[in-house]
Each structure stands twice: as C-alpha cells, then as structure tokens.
Design a protein around this motif. Structure first.
Motif, short mmCIF file in Angstrom:
data_model
loop_
_atom_site.label_atom_id
_atom_site.label_comp_id
_atom_site.label_asym_id
_atom_site.label_seq_id
_atom_site.Cartn_x
_atom_site.Cartn_y
_atom_site.Cartn_z
N ALA A 191 11.24 6.35 -5.51
CA ALA A 191 10.57 5.87 -6.71
C ALA A 191 9.07 6.10 -6.60
O ALA A 191 8.50 6.15 -5.50
CB ALA A 191 10.86 4.38 -6.91
N ALA A 192 8.41 6.21 -7.76
CA ALA A 192 6.98 6.51 -7.77
C ALA A 192 6.18 5.47 -7.01
O ALA A 192 5.26 5.80 -6.26
CB ALA A 192 6.49 6.62 -9.22
N ALA A 217 5.03 -9.75 -8.35
CA ALA A 217 6.39 -10.30 -8.44
C ALA A 217 7.43 -9.42 -7.76
O ALA A 217 8.61 -9.76 -7.72
CB ALA A 217 6.77 -10.49 -9.91
N ASP A 218 6.99 -8.29 -7.21
CA ASP A 218 7.94 -7.33 -6.63
C ASP A 218 7.95 -7.36 -5.11
O ASP A 218 8.10 -6.32 -4.44
CB ASP A 218 7.62 -5.91 -7.11
CG ASP A 218 7.99 -5.70 -8.57
OD1 ASP A 218 8.82 -6.48 -9.06
OD2 ASP A 218 7.44 -4.78 -9.19
N GLY A 219 7.79 -8.56 -4.54
CA GLY A 219 7.78 -8.68 -3.09
C GLY A 219 9.05 -8.18 -2.45
O GLY A 219 9.03 -7.56 -1.39
N ALA A 220 10.18 -8.44 -3.10
CA ALA A 220 11.47 -8.01 -2.54
C ALA A 220 11.57 -6.49 -2.51
O ALA A 220 12.07 -5.91 -1.53
CB ALA A 220 12.62 -8.60 -3.35
N ALA A 221 11.07 -5.83 -3.56
CA ALA A 221 11.11 -4.37 -3.61
C ALA A 221 10.20 -3.78 -2.54
O ALA A 221 10.54 -2.76 -1.90
CB ALA A 221 10.70 -3.88 -4.99
N LEU A 222 9.05 -4.40 -2.33
CA LEU A 222 8.14 -3.94 -1.29
C LEU A 222 8.77 -4.08 0.09
O LEU A 222 8.72 -3.16 0.91
CB LEU A 222 6.83 -4.73 -1.35
CG LEU A 222 5.86 -4.52 -0.19
CD1 LEU A 222 5.41 -3.07 -0.10
CD2 LEU A 222 4.65 -5.45 -0.34
N THR A 223 9.37 -5.24 0.33
CA THR A 223 10.03 -5.47 1.62
C THR A 223 11.14 -4.45 1.86
O THR A 223 11.29 -3.91 2.97
CB THR A 223 10.61 -6.89 1.67
OG1 THR A 223 9.56 -7.84 1.52
CG2 THR A 223 11.34 -7.14 2.98
N LEU A 224 11.91 -4.15 0.81
CA LEU A 224 12.99 -3.17 0.94
C LEU A 224 12.44 -1.79 1.25
O LEU A 224 12.97 -1.08 2.12
CB LEU A 224 13.81 -3.14 -0.35
CG LEU A 224 14.98 -2.15 -0.39
CD1 LEU A 224 16.00 -2.50 0.70
CD2 LEU A 224 15.65 -2.17 -1.76
N ALA A 225 11.35 -1.40 0.57
CA ALA A 225 10.76 -0.09 0.80
C ALA A 225 10.22 0.02 2.22
O ALA A 225 10.42 1.04 2.89
CB ALA A 225 9.64 0.16 -0.21
#
Length: 241
Positions: A191-192, A217-225
């Motif tokens: 993803a970009a 609000a995208d802490g979970a997405a950051l952690t996953l990345a």
C-alpha cells in the motif's frame, strides 16, 4: 597533465568516439569494450531489452556508454545511470514507462549483489525503554530497495521475463518493495502509506517521524506494517536516535 595521463585520456576518448577509428588496433579495442558494456547492460536490463528490441537496445547501450562511461573494473557496478539516460533519450519518448522499468531492474540487480545483513535483535528491541521507542531508527536490510512509479512496472517486468506473455499492462501506480530472499530477488507490491513509511525509514527517520505516513487512528495498520517488514527481513536492525 603528465604525458602518460594525456596518452591514457586520448586512448579512452578514442574508445568512445563516434568517429571512425584511426587504426585497426583501436577498432578492435573499441569493439571489445563496447561488447562488454553492452553485455553488462543486457544482463542487468533484460526486460528493457525485450520491450524495445535488440536494435534499439544496442544503439541505446552504445549512446549510454559514451555519456556514462564505466568508472569501475567491476561490471556489476555499470549501468546505474541507464534509467536516467532512458528518461532523456529522445527515441524512448513513446514508452513513458521504460525508464521506471529500468529503475526496477536496477533495484533488482542491486539487491541481488548486495551484502548480507544482520539478524534482527528482538531481545535488544524489548530492552528499549517504552518512553524512547519513538526515537528508534529502523534500518532496512542492505538487499532491499524501494521503487515507486505511476506505471505498472512490476506487471510489465513479470510479463516480459522468460515465460511471460510480453504484454504491457496499463493499470498503476506501483509501490514496490524489492528484496533478496533466499538468494532470489522478490518484488512485492505494498500500500502507498506502507511504502511511504518504509521510505521514511530508509531516509533515517525515527519511528515517530516515519509513523506520520499513517493517521493517528491507524495504529493497528502501522503495527502490522512494521511487524510484516521485520518478519520478512525488510527491516534488519535498529538504532536509537
């Protein structure tokens, strides 16, 4: 300039001069040098070569060798400027994606020949004070490169490798992570915002700075990345700012 240096410079100029060689010896040397440089480019850029055909590629390789002569005895280092050359090459204007395909091929080439990196030290990461985690600077593996293009260069490359159908796809853009895995180069689309995060890491940003690629609000997405990058070996080490 000494007489020896002047003689060496004159000889090198003669090797890459468009004019007819002044003697058969120079012509033989010129053919050998041009053949070696052409072979090096052809090995590094097989997709570009297939896309444009041998005649186009041969002339582009010749012009490139004049504008960007090899500065190393290691031919693995030759061709770093080829994408930029193609970007300005008038005969390539009809193929707007060609320079970015070359950038992807050079990234693959660099990854293939890059040094090995360290194993990630998870124990050391666990010992970092929670209050200092934002100061962590993650480090990409030496055999990782990031490529971004408005064109679908990954699909174009795949279609024009041996066994591919040779088609040129039109969808895009591409945000790519190029990495050497078990001795083979792998090209993955991400993803970009994940690409922007890794690009910030590559520039030396701290975790707090690189995290700006994600909304609060995208802490979970950051952690996953971040987890995916560490587990895949894309991120190989860290240091504290």
């Amino acid at each position: 300039m000494s007489s020896l240096a002047a003689l060496q410079r004159s000889f090198m100029d003669a090797l890459f001069d468009d004019a007819e060689a002044s003697c058969e010896g120079i012509a033989i040397y010129r053919r050998n040098v041009q053949g070696n440089l052409h072979g090096a480019l052809a090995a590094t850029y097989p997709v570009v070569r297939r896309l444009v055909g041998e005649g186009f590629f041969g002339e582009a390789a010749r012009r490139h060798s004049i504008e960007h002569p090899s500065r190393s005895g290691d031919l693995h280092e030759y061709g770093a400027e080829f994408a930029r050359f193609l970007e300005a090459y008038p005969h390539a204007r009809a193929l707007p994606y060609l320079a970015d395909v070359a950038r992807l091929e050079w990234a693959c080439h660099e990854c293939l020949h890059a040094a090995e990196g360290p194993a990630f030290d998870f124990a050391a990461l666990e010992r970092v004070d929670p209050e200092r985690r934002g100061d962590i600077r993650f480090l990409l593996h030496p055999a990782v490169r990031l490529v971004r293009s408005p064109h679908p260069v990954a699909a174009i490359r795949k279609a024009n490798l041996p066994g591919g159908d040779g088609e040129v796809r039109e969808e895009g853009p591409d945000h790519l992570v190029v990495a050497r895995m078990d001795g083979e180069v792998d090209v993955q689309s991400v993803a970009a915002r994940e690409w922007d995060f890794l690009a910030a890491v590559a520039r030396g940003a701290t975790l707090e700075e690189a995290s700006a690629a994600y909304d609060a609000a995208d802490g979970a997405a950051l952690t996953l990345a971040l987890t995916r990058a560490v587990q895949a070996g894309v991120i190989a080490a860290f240091a504290l700012a």
